[in-house]
Each structure stands twice: as C-alpha cells, then as structure tokens.
Design a protein around this motif. Structure first.
Motif, PDB file in Angstrom:
ATOM      1  N   GLY A   1      20.928  25.711  -6.939  1.00 16.94           N
ATOM      2  CA  GLY A   1      22.069  24.920  -7.373  1.00 16.94           C
ATOM      3  C   GLY A   1      23.139  25.760  -8.020  1.00 16.94           C
ATOM      4  O   GLY A   1      23.293  26.955  -7.727  1.00 16.94           O
TER       5      GLY A   1
ATOM      6  N   ILE B   1      18.422  21.303  -2.050  1.00 19.32           N
ATOM      7  CA  ILE B   1      18.473  20.434  -3.226  1.00 19.32           C
ATOM      8  C   ILE B   1      18.284  18.971  -2.829  1.00 19.32           C
ATOM      9  O   ILE B   1      17.529  18.228  -3.482  1.00 19.32           O
TER      10      ILE B   1
ATOM     11  N   ASP C   1      18.987  16.486  -6.256  1.00 20.38           N
ATOM     12  CA  ASP C   1      20.437  16.621  -6.234  1.00 20.38           C
ATOM     13  C   ASP C   1      21.106  15.875  -7.388  1.00 20.38           C
ATOM     14  O   ASP C   1      22.244  16.168  -7.742  1.00 20.38           O
TER      15      ASP C   1
END
Length: 623
Positions: free
Chosen positions: A563, A585, A591
C-alpha cells in the motif's frame, strides 16, 4: 521481640474437583514461644511440619492456617509483622551479574532512607561484610561465590536494615560440616545481640546441636519437645526414653519419633502439652517446666568461632504497639510516618524505580553471553531471510512469496521475544517474590522498571533484523514505508514479550514451555485464515480475527509493503495478475484498512498484556 503461638493448626485442602480426598492436617494445635536473644531451631523427621510451621510463623503462608499468633504477648498485626521480620529461604536466591558489594549496595538503596548518604550506606555495608566474613569477596560476582558465602550474603542483605526477627529455612542445606558450623555460629552471635532468630534444620550433628539456645521438635504435626538442648536428655528420661551417652541427642529424638513409634510421639506430646510446656535452662531440674507465656532466664554461653563478636550491629528499640498506633498501612504504597524503623518502605516509589532500573540495566549489560546470542541470532536470521527473499519484493510473479515474507517476519519476532521471557522470567519471579516479601520495594516500581529496562535492547536487535530484511528484499527506499515496517515489527515484539511475561509470571519453565507455543498456535491460525477467500470470510470470523496480534501484524505489513501508493511491480513475463499492488490489496480485502489502525490495535494489545501480567504477578506475590 518474643514470638508466641497458641493452638496453631495448618490444614491443606485438596482441589475443589477432588472431593473424595479429605483435608490433611499438617500442624495439629501446636503451641510455643521463641524468645529474643536466642537462636532457636525447629527440627524433626521428614514430613513433621517444620517448614509449614516456619512459613506460618513468618506469614509466608497464611492459607489454611488457624490459631493465635502473638508478638510480645500481643496479638500481632500481620502487615506490621511482615515489615519487622525477614525470611531467608532455603535456596539462596541472589541477583546475578553483580558483585557482592554491588548487591549489598543496591539492597542498601532499598532498605535505607533517602536521607542516608551513599558514603554512610557504604560504611554500613562494609561493617556487615566485616562481621560476616565477606570483605575478601566483596568484588566477586555472586554466581562465583561458594555455598557458604552465598548463605552469609543472604543473611547480610537482610541485616542492612537490622530486622529484629529473622526466619531461615534450612540454613545449612547444601553446606559441608565446617561451613554449616560457621553459619550457625554466625547466627548464634547475631541472635545474642538481641534478635529473635528461628530456623529449621533436619538433623544437626552433636556439635551443631549444642549451638542452639532453644529447640522445638515436631513429629507428625505435634510438638514433642521444646526447650534448651541440655535439657533434652533429662526430659527424655522422664518419659522412659534413655539416650545412650555416646549418642547424638538430636539423632536419638528424631529416630524415636520417626513415625513408626506412635506411642513415643503420644507420650512426648502429652508431656509437653503439645508445646504449652517448655524446658528452660535452670539449675533446678525438678522445676524445669515453665509456661511458654512467661519469660525464662537463660544462661547464654559466649560465642566461639570465627565471627567477630566485638563488632556489634546497632539494634534500635522498637515499640511495636506504638508503631501500630501511628502507622496507617497500605499494602503496596510507600508510607511516611513520623518516626519508624524497619516498618515501612524507607524510600519513595520513584527512588525504588530508579534503583531497580539501574540494577536491571547493569545486569543486562553484564550479561555478555546473552547479548551476543541475541545479536548473532538477529544478524544471522536477518541475513538468511534477506537471502531467501533477495530482491523479490519488486517481482509481480512472487505473490505467495510476498505473503510468506510478511508472515515470516511476524513469526520471527513473535517466537523470539515470547519464548525468551517464557524461559527466563520464572527465575526472576522467584527473586521478586523473596525481595517483595521482605519489603525491599513495592510491585509497581518493579514492574515499571522491568518494562522500560528491556526497551533499548529490543529496539536495537529488532532494528538490525528489520533493516537487513527490508533492504535485501528490495523494498522501496522510502522513509515512511521503512518506518512503518519497523514500527509494526517492534510492536509485535513488545506484544509478544508481554505474552511471554504473562506466561512466565504464572507458570514455571517446564509448564511455560508448553503453554507458550500453545497460546501462540490459535493466534497463528487466525493470522493465516481466509487470505485465499478474503471476500467470503464470515463476519463473525472477521470479528474473532481481530483478537490475534499476529493477524494485526501480518495485515499491517501487507499494507505497508503493497500500500501507501506503491508503484507497479516488475513483470518479466507477458502477464502478471498481481503486478498492480492495488490488486493485491483488494484481493486480500484490506483495501479499506490502514496500517495506523493495525498499529492502534497492537498498542491496545500491548497495554492489555501488561495489565494482565501485572495482576498475575500481584496474585502470585500475595497468594
């Protein structure tokens, strides 16, 4: 100070789940008295109840104990009595990695008031070393002392604040005959300065037996003799037991009451009224029976041996009743009455914390072998993991290796920190229990010093591992990402350390070695659960997985690695499904999460484990 006990009974109840086994009575309404200025011993066959009586008198064990305990003919206040006495246990538990003089100076920091100058503390310590014959070994590390020196050091540590009452459990255990005799001569000299010294001993030789001023003999929980050593043989003759001239009286009475001769036990217990009658050292044998509640004059012989009797330690007079009226006792707090001696913590909580922290830091620095093991462990494992995952962090085809990388780092820190505490902390708890019982310091300063003293080494060694792994794996050279990677790994270290401390504070090394991995196993299962079907994980499992600090660490590392707006990964083949970090992700269903949330959860777990450990230690110390 004279110690009296009346109708003292100690009963051991079986566990609540074992209702078929009846309670076992160890002490059966025994009575007795130990006077100031005398060296008294409790002896008897194995299983007679010697240690049980000593533990009950000292307050070390109060569960299942009933009867009346008095001090100078007054019903004693247990909290005050604990502060007026000390208990030297059979096993010599002495702080390692320190010299004899350093151990005594740290004890002086705890036991002497803040107003006492360091120079004055050193004078007191030096004087005690000279009296106890320890001056030549003052610069020797405690782990290199002989058995006799360790025993004398254990006594010296408690003499610093000059307690009027001293209990010792088997002070001659593990010593040869010469060292045992010297130890008893030392105790006899200290007792004749006005202290009340009570110890247990199994079967002394004839020469050692004569060193005791008062003997209390138990058999099957009954008192079969109480009085001076020279009155034992005449007393046995009055009940038809004639000790041969060439026989050790201590051996004879133990053999006569070893459990097989039940008639002898009953006759002797009846003759002493189960301890209510004491034989004192008087000229008139026909008038040798005295009530234990009355003072009895003894003609004390002079101390002979190597102990320097001319150097007497001052013993300030203590008015027990007056102290009890003045002081308001709180079990774990520092109290500041107007005029007390050896009753309350003489130093503040802050002073205790600073002294404990300095002692722990010095011990950690002196432990060169332990530091080298940790250094090379983190260095070699960091290089090994770095080589296995070398430059794979930018490869879009290595999705499963990326997951192994994140899980492997978390598992390394978890097992490294938790198992170290599981194996090492139980021995520290034993030392803590002894020093806490003898009122060196309270639990809160100790616990705070324990936590803060370990922080520098954990940060240093963990940083070695994470730095090697981070850059060798090829992760981007970004300050934020590198910092998040280190912070998450460090928090997992501290949470794992807290879990290890919790296990070590409850279980011994053997049981803890089984319980520790057993506690990690469910957290590990929750950490790896559902990554291949992340979007189908039931909500109840999502909730349960939040309890796993391993899961929080893995997710935090996954978000940190993939990320934070990371650029697309390299792909040498035509198509790489996980080339875009955002796809990873999303696939793992993280996410909507941020590493900050995982950090907050890890901090909460860190605090919770510390709180659980604190109360587990408190229960262990006061139970």
């Amino acid at each position: 100070m004279d110690i009296q006990f009346e109708d003292l009974t100690y009963e051991v109840k079986p566990p609540f789940w074992n209702t078929k086994v009846p309670p076992r009575t160890i002490l059966k309404s025994v009575n007795g008295r130990f006077a100031a200025g005398e060296l008294a011993c409790i002896m008897g066959p194995s299983g007679a109840g010697k240690s049980s009586l000593l533990n009950a008198l000292s307050g070390y064990n109060y569960k299942g104990v009933s009867g009346t305990l008095k001090l100078n003919n007054q019903v004693r206040d247990e909290k005050l009595f604990r502060k007026l006495s000390c208990y030297i246990m059979q096993e010599d538990k002495i702080q390692p990695m320190l010299t004899l003089n350093e151990v005594m100076m740290f004890a002086a920091e705890f036991k002497l008031s803040n107003g006492t100058l360091t120079k004055e503390k050193q004078i007191i310590v030096t004087e005690i070393q000279n009296v106890l014959g320890l001056s030549e070994s003052k610069h020797t590390r405690t782990e290199f002392l002989s058995g006799g020196q360790k025993k004398r050091l254990s006594i010296a540590l408690e003499l610093i604040n000059n307690p009027p009452i001293i209990f010792l459990d088997e002070p001659t255990s593990g010593l040869d005959n010469v060292s045992s005799t010297y130890c008893l001569q030392l105790l006899r000299g200290l007792a004749h300065q006005g202290r009340t010294i009570v110890c247990t001993i199994h079967q002394p030789s004839a020469s050692m037996f004569q060193l005791f001023d008062n003997v209390y003999v138990l058999s099957q929980g009954y008192c079969v003799y109480q009085g001076t050593t020279d009155q034992l043989v005449p007393f046995l003759s009055t009940v038809g037991l004639h000790c041969p001239l060439t026989y050790n009286p201590a051996d004879y009475i133990i053999e006569a009451t070893d459990g097989e001769e039940q008639d002898n036990i009953e006759k002797l217990a009846a003759a002493t009224a189960n301890g209510k009658q004491s034989l004192c050292k008087t000229r008139d044998v026909n008038n040798c029976y005295e009530d234990t509640t009355k003072a009895c004059e003894l003609l004390l012989p002079e101390l002979n041996g190597n102990v320097v009797t001319s150097k007497l330690l001052p013993l300030p007079p203590i008015n027990y009743k007056a102290i009890g009226d003045e002081v308001d006792i709180d079990d774990d707090d520092v109290i500041k009455p107007s005029n007390t001696w050896c009753v309350d913590f003489p130093t503040s909580g802050w002073s205790q914390f600073c002294t404990l922290w300095k002692r722990m830091i010095l011990q950690m620095y002196r432990n060169k072998i332990g530091l080298n093991i940790q250094f090379y462990h983190h260095l070699i494992c960091g290089l090994a993991v770095g080589i296995v995952f070398y430059d794979k962090a930018n490869d879009g085809e290595q999705f499963f290796n990326h997951m192994k990388f994140c899980m492997g780092n978390i598992l390394f820190h978890t097992f490294t920190q938790s198992m170290v505490q599981v194996l090492a902390f139980p021995s520290e708890v034993k030392l803590l229990k002894q020093e806490y019982f003898n009122r060196w310091y309270s639990l809160r300063p100790y616990f705070l010093a324990l936590q803060l003293s370990r922080v520098p080494t954990i940060i240093f060694f963990s940083s070695i591992y994470t730095t090697l792994v981070y850059f060798m794996s090829g992760l981007p050279c970004e300050l934020l990402r590198f910092s998040m990677f280190n912070i998450i790994c460090l928090l997992v270290c501290f949470v794992s350390e807290g879990m290890g401390l919790l296990v070590g504070s409850i279980f011994n090394v053997t049981n803890g070695s089984a319980v520790g991995p057993m506690m990690i196993a469910p957290f590990l299962g929750l950490a790896i659960y559902g990554f291949d079907f992340a979007h189908q994980v039931p909500w109840i499992m999502e909730f349960v997985m939040q309890a796993s600090f391993l899961r929080c660490g893995v997710i935090g590392l996954v978000i940190t690695v993939f990320g934070l707006n990371r650029e697309p990964l390299h792909c040498d083949t035509g198509y790489c499904h996980f080339k875009d970090p955002n796809i990873i992700i999303y696939y793992l269903n993280v996410d909507r999460k941020h590493p900050y949330f995982e950090i907050i959860k890890l901090v909460v777990m860190l605090v919770l484990y510390r709180i659980f450990t604190y109360f587990a230690l408190r229960r262990r110390l006061t139970g």
